[in-house]
Structures are given as C-alpha cells and as structure tokens.
Motif scaffolding. Structure first.
Motif, mmCIF file in Angstrom:
data_model
loop_
_atom_site.group_PDB
_atom_site.id
_atom_site.type_symbol
_atom_site.label_atom_id
_atom_site.label_comp_id
_atom_site.label_asym_id
_atom_site.label_seq_id
_atom_site.Cartn_x
_atom_site.Cartn_y
_atom_site.Cartn_z
ATOM 1 N N SER A 155 40.203 29.160 61.228
ATOM 2 C CA SER A 155 39.122 28.382 60.625
ATOM 3 C C SER A 155 37.792 29.126 60.717
ATOM 4 O O SER A 155 37.023 29.171 59.748
ATOM 5 C CB SER A 155 38.987 27.018 61.312
ATOM 6 N N LEU A 156 37.523 29.718 61.887
ATOM 7 C CA LEU A 156 36.275 30.466 62.046
ATOM 8 C C LEU A 156 36.222 31.644 61.076
ATOM 9 O O LEU A 156 35.174 31.932 60.477
ATOM 10 C CB LEU A 156 36.136 30.966 63.488
ATOM 11 N N GLY A 157 37.352 32.330 60.920
ATOM 12 C CA GLY A 157 37.385 33.468 60.005
ATOM 13 C C GLY A 157 37.154 33.053 58.562
ATOM 14 O O GLY A 157 36.388 33.696 57.831
ATOM 15 N N ALA A 158 37.820 31.981 58.126
ATOM 16 C CA ALA A 158 37.655 31.505 56.751
ATOM 17 C C ALA A 158 36.224 31.063 56.491
ATOM 18 O O ALA A 158 35.624 31.399 55.458
ATOM 19 C CB ALA A 158 38.625 30.356 56.473
ATOM 20 N N GLY B 116 41.698 31.456 55.092
ATOM 21 C CA GLY B 116 40.932 32.625 54.706
ATOM 22 C C GLY B 116 39.853 32.300 53.687
ATOM 23 O O GLY B 116 39.945 31.310 52.954
ATOM 24 N N TRP B 117 38.810 33.166 53.629
ATOM 25 C CA TRP B 117 37.731 32.905 52.675
ATOM 26 C C TRP B 117 38.181 33.135 51.238
ATOM 27 O O TRP B 117 37.521 32.708 50.306
ATOM 28 C CB TRP B 117 36.515 33.766 53.010
ATOM 29 N N THR B 118 39.374 33.773 51.061
ATOM 30 C CA THR B 118 39.925 33.965 49.727
ATOM 31 C C THR B 118 40.757 32.779 49.263
ATOM 32 O O THR B 118 41.102 32.695 48.089
ATOM 33 C CB THR B 118 40.806 35.228 49.695
ATOM 34 N N SER B 119 41.122 31.887 50.182
ATOM 35 C CA SER B 119 41.872 30.668 49.853
ATOM 36 C C SER B 119 43.134 30.962 49.036
ATOM 37 O O SER B 119 43.440 30.282 48.054
ATOM 38 C CB SER B 119 40.971 29.684 49.077
ATOM 39 N N ALA C 22 46.997 28.155 50.684
ATOM 40 C CA ALA C 22 45.893 27.204 50.573
ATOM 41 C C ALA C 22 46.334 25.888 49.937
ATOM 42 O O ALA C 22 45.712 24.854 50.168
ATOM 43 C CB ALA C 22 44.759 27.821 49.759
ATOM 44 N N ASP C 23 47.404 25.912 49.149
ATOM 45 C CA ASP C 23 47.900 24.665 48.545
ATOM 46 C C ASP C 23 48.614 23.783 49.561
ATOM 47 O O ASP C 23 48.619 22.551 49.426
ATOM 48 C CB ASP C 23 48.868 24.990 47.397
ATOM 49 N N GLN D 35 44.782 34.612 42.433
ATOM 50 C CA GLN D 35 44.164 35.881 42.811
ATOM 51 C C GLN D 35 43.360 36.464 41.659
ATOM 52 O O GLN D 35 42.254 36.971 41.851
ATOM 53 C CB GLN D 35 45.229 36.876 43.273
ATOM 54 N N HIS D 36 43.909 36.397 40.455
ATOM 55 C CA HIS D 36 43.176 36.913 39.293
ATOM 56 C C HIS D 36 41.873 36.138 39.085
ATOM 57 O O HIS D 36 40.810 36.735 38.865
ATOM 58 C CB HIS D 36 44.039 36.831 38.032
ATOM 59 N N LEU D 37 41.951 34.811 39.133
ATOM 60 C CA LEU D 37 40.755 34.005 38.919
ATOM 61 C C LEU D 37 39.737 34.221 40.031
ATOM 62 O O LEU D 37 38.530 34.300 39.785
ATOM 63 C CB LEU D 37 41.135 32.521 38.835
ATOM 64 N N PHE D 38 40.220 34.339 41.265
ATOM 65 C CA PHE D 38 39.310 34.514 42.402
ATOM 66 C C PHE D 38 38.596 35.857 42.330
ATOM 67 O O PHE D 38 37.368 35.940 42.422
ATOM 68 C CB PHE D 38 40.095 34.385 43.713
ATOM 69 N N TRP D 39 39.351 36.941 42.145
ATOM 70 C CA TRP D 39 38.728 38.263 42.173
ATOM 71 C C TRP D 39 37.948 38.554 40.905
ATOM 72 O O TRP D 39 37.025 39.379 40.920
ATOM 73 C CB TRP D 39 39.784 39.342 42.433
ATOM 74 N N PHE D 40 38.265 37.875 39.808
ATOM 75 C CA PHE D 40 37.450 38.027 38.605
ATOM 76 C C PHE D 40 36.029 37.540 38.868
ATOM 77 O O PHE D 40 35.068 38.053 38.293
ATOM 78 C CB PHE D 40 38.058 37.253 37.434
#
Length: 606
Positions: free
Chosen positions: A87-90, A157-160, A165-166, A280-285
């Motif tokens: 949690s702290l890392g995310a 993670g902060w990338t969810s 994450a689901d 991943q595509h939507l996040f990194w875009f």
C-alpha cells in the motif's frame, strides 16, 4: 471579450468576501498558490511514506522505532506487513506524481506565472480554473481517505495493473475499498488536468499582450503550452480506461479480466474475454507523456533562471522551442517501451526502440542549449541558480541511463529492477524537484514582495544535492545486480545479495541509501523554516524587479494586484534581451520600447 469576462469575475470576487477571495478564488495567482501549497504538503506526505518503506528495506522484519506501533494491525508489534508495504509503495508513487510534482510544476507555477509572462489579466476561464483546483483537491481527498478504509489503501502498485487491480481487496462492498477509491480519485484528477489544460491553451493563444508574438514568448510559456497539449490528449483515454477498471470491480464487467482466470487455486466466476494488456496500453499512453508533463515545466523554470543569472540571452532559443514541440509529439509514440516483456513482435518492438531512442534528441538539444548558455556568461550563483545548474547534470544522468531501457535486449534484464528506480528518480527527484525549488526561490519575491534568505537557501541546497546522489547512484548498481524494485525484504533472501559491490552487498547498500534519505528529509527543515519565516519577516524587495529580469511578470507590482498590470502592457522585444550593446543597463525588459538607433542597427544586421 475574454478580458471583459475576467474583469467581471474579479469584481464579483471582491464583493463576496474573504472566503471567496482566498478559498474559492477565481484569481489565477491565488489558485496557483493553492496548487503549489497543496502540492508541497502532499509531496511531504508521499516522502514520509517512502521513509517508512526505507526502514523496512534496510532492516527487514525489525520494528519501526517511535511510530511503528501507532499503525495497529498494519504493523503488529511495529513490524510492517507485506500488505501495508505494498500500500505504501502504490500510494507513494501516486501521490508524488499526481498530487505533488504535477500540481506544483504545471498547475502551480503555470497558473501564477504564465498569465503574467504573456501580459494577460487572468486565465481565459477563471471559473473553470477554480473548478480545476477543486476537482484536484477532491481527488486528493478520495485517494488519501482510502488509508482509513477497513482494508486499507490501494496495494496493487501505482500502475494499478490488471488483473491484480481488478481482484485486489475483493469484498461484498467493492466500492468502499482502497483500490476502488484509487480509481475514483484518478477520475477526479484526470478531470482536473483536462480542465486546466484547456484553460492554459486558450489563455496562451487568446490573451497575449499586444506585441507578444510566438517567438517573443518566454521559454517557460512554450513548455507549459506543450505540457497542456500532452494532458489534453493523453488524459481522456486514461480516464476512460480508469472508469472501465472501476466497472470491472463494482459492476461485474470483464474489460480487463480474461476467461479461465484462476485465483488462489479457484476458478474466478467472471464473463471473461477481457485483456489485461489493454489496461497497460491505456495507462502508458497517458503516463509516458506524463513524464514530460513533469519535466517540461522544470526545463522552462531552469531556462528562465539561467538566462537571468548568466546575464545573456538563451543560446539557441528557437532550437529549444522546436525541440520542445518535437518532444511533445514523440512522447505519444514511445509508450510501449514499458511493455517489452509482454511478448510484442519484433517489428513492433523495433518501432518503439527507434522512437524511444529518437526522443532523446530534442532532450539533448534543450539540455545542451542550457549548458551552452553558461558559456561566457556573467554568472551570479544565487540560490535559484544553484538549483538550476544542479538540475542539468542530474537530468543528464537520468536521460543517459534511460537509453539502455529503450533497447529491448537490455530492458529484458533491467526491467522492474532498482536500475529503473534510479533512472526515473534522477529525472524527477534531483531533476524536476530541483527545478521546483529553484522556481520557489526565484518567484518568491514576486508573490510576496520579500526575499527568502540566501544563506539558509544554500544550507538547504548542499545537503540535498549530496544526499540525492548517495540515495540514487547505488541503485544503478543494485539494479544491474538484478535486485527487484518490489521486494518486500529489500533482497535479504536473494541468493546473490552477498555479492560485493564497492565493498557492500547489493542488499547491504539499502542501509546507506536509507540513511541518506532520512538525512535528506532533515535537510528540508531549513527550506520550510526559511519559506514560512520569509513570508512575513523576509527582507523587503527594493523594487518590483529584484533580479533585474526582462520578462513581463517583473513589470507588475509585488505582489501583483487583480488584473495584474496597473497600465496597459506591450511587448516590444525578445524575452531575453540581456547584455545589449550600448544600452544603459545590462538588461532591457520586454515592455521597454527599442530606441530608434537600436532598431536601425538591428535592421542593418538583418
């Protein structure tokens, strides 16, 4: 018409009292200060989270002194649980990027400085500007409120990343879990960024003062406009993707959940058919252009300070402008270099390797121009200049170390190691944050009419610079040795952790790294005290232009009133007319007409 609307908004604000003037203000300067102060508070909170994590990494399984037992079930007996560590890392990553650096650099400095530098009375849409801040603040409250939920804050993670994450923190009330709050908060933050981006673009295009042509814009304004376009184009896909992930959690959809998913040995009852890679595509875009939203305002701040403190024009101003435009364009076609491990084909991999390598070119142009601007300059090593010059090698290290990550063969080994942590943090910590400190010291007298203490500024600078490098340089070594960025025990159980690197094991480097991080936290105390003390007790500036600068913000009173300028303002010249031959002073402000003899000389030179 826009100017008249701004004036009407100011009159309404004046009549509605203190709370309307300072809390729900439509004045761009107040909103800029709100963003900056909120951002620094959240930045401090995010830093505190990583300080707790650094204890666990340096001394895994040992109770956290003094405060460990205050966290109850998250840290039984003061010892951090793996779930709380996640949690702290995310939340550390989310808070530092979305609640700290972007609100300070883009929204804080942008709101305060951009209208002043282009000679505008306010932002184009003052009420939308206010709505943008409060959408940001609501998003921040939702994100931070997740710490007080029964299952704690988000821990994927902060990338969810889906599908984790689901399915993370699944309960009968899926809306009231930390991961769901993370998604709701991000929707508010995305909305805030889009509103702000529209406002910045409209303001820069429509409200420039007479004579303020495109090539007379300060470089900071160019950087802010490109950053605004990045937010406007990148955040809507991310916001839509975030809503889809929230639907997966609360409405039983399967946008990111594949068929046949097995969790803890049991088949998960979902419709399936979704793709985790779509997230991943939507996040990194979004997030790869977001890296440039972090760095572009920093480059703009450094450019302003370098020109002012070298007493000469920026070297290659036009090249820098075209480079920042190219940087913005290329940032949209490199996102999948974060996804080399997903099994993309050789052709696609080659495309992203080439574009990621190409994006280093405009960055090198801008950095080289800043360095060359120092050549033969009459350099004044003020506190802002110390932070600005330190930004250059720190950002340079971050950029150079990113080249191996652009190449798939090297990235397959270095991916998700401490090498990536070091590379990214050299860009945003001793890179961007140094620029933010430089901007605070530089524009503080404009916002308050008082100077921050230069001695305590240097006391703040030197320990921060040293500790930053002690923290992040060894991480390159840890990463090349293979240490993973998300190991809860810091690598203590890793069989290669005993191999020596510069006299210490890869795991053993966590102790000096953590010690330097805690010392760097103490080094911020002089800055905090200096900032707070100087607001009321700092030395009053002798003039509205204490740095002898040329751009239009220094033609306003300190602090600027409603409407910014006490008389109509006109831009007569380039933004950095320093060291003009034959001039009475070594600087010529933009609002100062060019004498006829200089016009004739310039015409002859052309």
């Amino acid at each position: 018409m826009l100017s008249q609307a701004s004036s009407t908004a100011h009159e309404d604000e004046h009549e509605l009292g203190w709370w309307r003037k300072y809390v729900f203000s439509t004045d761009h300067k107040v909103i800029g200060i709100q963003y900056a102060i909120s951002g620094f508070i959240f930045l401090f909170f995010g830093f505190c989270l990583i300080m707790m994590m650094r204890w666990q990494l340096a001394y895994p399984g040992k109770p956290l002194p003094l405060i460990g037992r205050l966290f109850g079930g998250c840290m039984p007996g003061g010892v951090m649980t793996p779930e709380f560590y996640n949690s702290l890392g995310a939340m550390h990553g989310t808070i530092m990027v979305f609640l700290g650096i972007i609100p300070i650099g883009f929204a804080g400095f942008g709101n305060y400085v951009v209208p002043l530098q282009i000679g505008a009375p306010d932002m184009a849409f003052p009420k939308i500007n206010m709505a943008s801040y409060w959408a940001f603040f609501l998003g921040a409250l939702v994100l931070l409120g997740s710490f007080f939920l029964p299952m704690g804050a988000a821990a994927s993670g902060w990338t969810s990343y889906a599908p984790l994450a689901d399915i993370e923190q699944r309960s009968n009330h899926m809306l009231f879990t930390g991961q769901s709050f993370w998604l709701i908060g991000m929707v508010f933050l995305a909305t805030s960024s889009v509103l702000g981006a529209i406002n910045f673009i409209a303001t820069i295009v429509q409200l420039r003062a007479p004579g303020m042509t495109w090539m007379r814009l300060p470089f900071f304004v160019w950087a802010q406009m490109v950053a605004a376009f990045l937010l406007l184009l990148a955040f809507p896909p991310m916001e839509a993707g975030t809503i889809l992930q929230l639907m997966d959690r609360v409405a039983g959809t399967s946008f990111y959940l594949p068929a046949g998913l097995v969790v803890n040995g049991q088949a998960m009852l979902v419709a399936g058919g979704g793709s985790p890679l779509l997230w991943q595509h939507l996040f990194w875009f979004l997030v790869h252009p977001e890296v440039y939203v972090l760095i572009l305002p920093a480059m703009g701040i450094v450019a302003e300070i370098v020109a002012n403190n070298t007493r000469k024009p920026l070297w290659g101003y036009k090249a820098m402008v075209f480079a920042v435009l190219l940087l913005g364009f290329l940032s949209f076609i490199v996102w999948a270099h974060h996804m080399y491990l997903t099994g993309m084909g050789q052709l696609v991999s080659s495309f992203f390797q080439v574009t990621t390598t190409l994006i280093s070119i405009p960055s090198v142009i801008i950095l080289s121009a800043l360095i060359l601007s120092l050549y033969k300059g009459s350099i004044r090593f003020t506190v802002p200049m110390l932070f600005a010059t330190a930004f250059m090698p720190m950002f340079g290290i971050g950029g150079i170390t990113g080249i191996p990550l652009a190449l798939a063969p090297a990235d397959l080994y270095l991916h998700d190691t401490y090498y990536v942590i070091a590379h990214f943090h050299y860009i945003v910590a001793p890179g961007t944050i140094f620029a933010l400190f430089a901007g605070i010291y530089y524009w503080f007298p404009k916002a308050t009419g008082r100077m921050m203490n230069q001695f305590w500024g240097k006391v703040h600078f030197w320990p921060t610079l040293i500790c930053m490098n002690v923290i992040f340089l060894p991480m390159f070594l840890q990463g090349m040795a293979g240490m993973h960025r998300r190991w809860y025990d810091g690598g203590s159980g890793w069989e290669l952790s005993s191999h020596k690197i510069w006299g210490l094991s890869a795991f053993g480097w966590n102790v000096p790294i953590s010690s330097a991080a805690w010392l760097m936290g103490l080094a911020q105390i002089p800055f905090i005290m200096n900032f707070l003390w100087s607001i009321k007790h700092g030395r009053k500036v002798a003039s509205d232009n204490p740095w002898d600068a040329t751009t239009l913000e220094w033609a306003t009173p300190s602090p600027p009133p409603h409407g910014n300028f006490s008389q109509p303002i006109v831009a007569y010249r380039a933004p950095y007319d320093y060291g003009v031959t034959g001039a009475a002073r070594d600087f010529c402000p933009q609002n100062e007409p060019i004498p006829a003899r200089f016009e004739q000389r310039r015409g002859a030179q052309r």
